[in-house]
Design a protein around this motif. Sequence first.
Motif, mmCIF file in Angstrom:
data_model
loop_
_atom_site.group_PDB
_atom_site.id
_atom_site.type_symbol
_atom_site.label_atom_id
_atom_site.label_comp_id
_atom_site.label_asym_id
_atom_site.label_seq_id
_atom_site.Cartn_x
_atom_site.Cartn_y
_atom_site.Cartn_z
ATOM 1 N N MET A 155 -37.967 15.766 7.204
ATOM 2 C CA MET A 155 -37.226 16.806 6.507
ATOM 3 C C MET A 155 -35.894 16.247 6.019
ATOM 4 O O MET A 155 -35.227 15.528 6.733
ATOM 5 C CB MET A 155 -37.001 17.997 7.461
ATOM 6 C CG MET A 155 -36.254 19.169 6.852
ATOM 7 S SD MET A 155 -37.007 19.889 5.378
ATOM 8 C CE MET A 155 -38.525 20.533 6.065
ATOM 9 N N ARG A 156 -35.561 16.609 4.791
ATOM 10 C CA ARG A 156 -34.324 16.121 4.188
ATOM 11 C C ARG A 156 -33.298 17.254 4.131
ATOM 12 O O ARG A 156 -33.585 18.331 3.600
ATOM 13 C CB ARG A 156 -34.607 15.584 2.797
ATOM 14 C CG ARG A 156 -35.368 14.267 2.802
ATOM 15 C CD ARG A 156 -36.162 14.053 1.534
ATOM 16 N NE ARG A 156 -35.445 14.293 0.306
ATOM 17 C CZ ARG A 156 -34.738 13.376 -0.363
ATOM 18 N NH1 ARG A 156 -34.680 12.144 0.098
ATOM 19 N NH2 ARG A 156 -34.131 13.674 -1.480
ATOM 20 N N ALA B 239 -29.022 18.411 3.488
ATOM 21 C CA ALA B 239 -27.723 18.050 2.910
ATOM 22 C C ALA B 239 -26.695 18.966 3.546
ATOM 23 O O ALA B 239 -26.718 20.184 3.336
ATOM 24 C CB ALA B 239 -27.733 18.234 1.399
ATOM 25 N N PRO C 289 -25.752 13.769 3.279
ATOM 26 C CA PRO C 289 -27.219 13.864 3.423
ATOM 27 C C PRO C 289 -27.692 13.451 4.814
ATOM 28 O O PRO C 289 -27.063 12.612 5.477
ATOM 29 C CB PRO C 289 -27.747 12.907 2.354
ATOM 30 C CG PRO C 289 -26.623 12.044 1.964
ATOM 31 C CD PRO C 289 -25.355 12.682 2.386
ATOM 32 N N ASP D 170 -31.522 12.477 6.640
ATOM 33 C CA ASP D 170 -32.977 12.332 6.617
ATOM 34 C C ASP D 170 -33.447 12.540 8.043
ATOM 35 O O ASP D 170 -33.170 11.699 8.920
ATOM 36 C CB ASP D 170 -33.383 10.950 6.092
ATOM 37 C CG ASP D 170 -33.297 10.882 4.570
ATOM 38 O OD1 ASP D 170 -33.036 11.931 3.942
ATOM 39 O OD2 ASP D 170 -33.481 9.791 4.013
ATOM 40 N N LEU E 280 -26.671 10.163 6.918
ATOM 41 C CA LEU E 280 -26.551 9.055 5.978
ATOM 42 C C LEU E 280 -25.106 8.938 5.501
ATOM 43 O O LEU E 280 -24.758 9.301 4.359
ATOM 44 C CB LEU E 280 -27.512 9.259 4.806
ATOM 45 C CG LEU E 280 -28.992 9.469 5.186
ATOM 46 C CD1 LEU E 280 -29.841 9.686 3.943
ATOM 47 C CD2 LEU E 280 -29.512 8.280 5.991
ATOM 48 N N SER F 63 -24.171 7.470 2.187
ATOM 49 C CA SER F 63 -24.504 8.216 0.964
ATOM 50 C C SER F 63 -23.672 9.489 0.828
ATOM 51 O O SER F 63 -23.987 10.362 0.017
ATOM 52 C CB SER F 63 -25.994 8.592 0.974
ATOM 53 O OG SER F 63 -26.796 7.435 0.992
ATOM 54 N N LYS G 228 -27.277 15.235 -5.591
ATOM 55 C CA LYS G 228 -27.080 15.005 -4.144
ATOM 56 C C LYS G 228 -27.775 16.051 -3.276
ATOM 57 O O LYS G 228 -28.120 15.782 -2.130
ATOM 58 C CB LYS G 228 -25.582 14.990 -3.818
ATOM 59 C CG LYS G 228 -24.822 13.835 -4.435
ATOM 60 C CD LYS G 228 -25.194 12.535 -3.779
ATOM 61 C CE LYS G 228 -24.421 11.370 -4.376
ATOM 62 N NZ LYS G 228 -24.815 10.077 -3.778
ATOM 63 N N ASP H 222 -33.705 19.090 -3.715
ATOM 64 C CA ASP H 222 -34.824 18.913 -2.791
ATOM 65 C C ASP H 222 -34.409 18.761 -1.335
ATOM 66 O O ASP H 222 -35.170 18.239 -0.520
ATOM 67 C CB ASP H 222 -35.687 17.697 -3.182
ATOM 68 C CG ASP H 222 -36.383 17.927 -4.505
ATOM 69 O OD1 ASP H 222 -36.676 19.105 -4.809
ATOM 70 O OD2 ASP H 222 -36.609 16.945 -5.233
ATOM 71 N N ARG H 223 -33.207 19.149 -1.017
ATOM 72 C CA ARG H 223 -32.771 19.101 0.378
ATOM 73 C C ARG H 223 -32.443 20.514 0.873
ATOM 74 O O ARG H 223 -32.020 21.361 0.087
ATOM 75 C CB ARG H 223 -31.529 18.202 0.537
ATOM 76 C CG ARG H 223 -31.811 16.726 0.320
ATOM 77 C CD ARG H 223 -30.568 15.865 0.533
ATOM 78 N NE ARG H 223 -30.872 14.462 0.351
ATOM 79 C CZ ARG H 223 -31.288 13.643 1.319
ATOM 80 N NH1 ARG H 223 -31.402 14.105 2.559
ATOM 81 N NH2 ARG H 223 -31.549 12.382 1.077
#
Length: 200
Positions: free
Chosen positions: A1-2, A4, A27, A29, A34, A37, A79, A82-83
Amino acid sequence: MRFAVVDVETTGLDLRKDEVISVAILPMDGLKILVGSAYHTFVRPKSFRVSSIKYHGITPEILENAPSFCEVSEEIMEKIDDRVLVGHGVSIDVEFLQKEFGKCGKKVRFEKSLDIALVERVIGEIFGERPSREELTLESLARKYNVPLVYRHSAMADAYIEAQIFQIQMMRLMKYGINSLSALESFISRLGISDSHFIF
């Protein structure tokens, strides 16, 4: 699952009048933060409420040469696309972001978001800890999970604090067998609790 983890600073809390002046996105993961990022930008508002400086420490001079929200809207979208958005009082951040995107002519809807205060209520139900409203503030959650509170009300610092709390919360839930977002959502639905507008 991602995920943010998102935190914004604004000129105030009035969605009709106030504007975003700082955006931080961190973010994740799975449970991995991360840090490399991470994204942060100041945003130049059309108007500024001086009284808000006491909450975020951001002055008009800092924002003088910052980009407008529209100028950074594409990179912000990249950024978080899809999160699942995660934060503390995240519904407020989401509403401000949607409003700012709308002012740029972009209709954006974030399908999924998760508030760490709501996650804490789930943990309370599971482990019989039942937190009070005061125990759901970001400061209280940070103290509970031994996350250092540094540079509070800086968007990036708050996002990092929220990410660490979320990481620990999810590890606790995984030990209970809740190891996916759908499993967590199902549990939340069964409990009948919602994440609507935690305001602290």
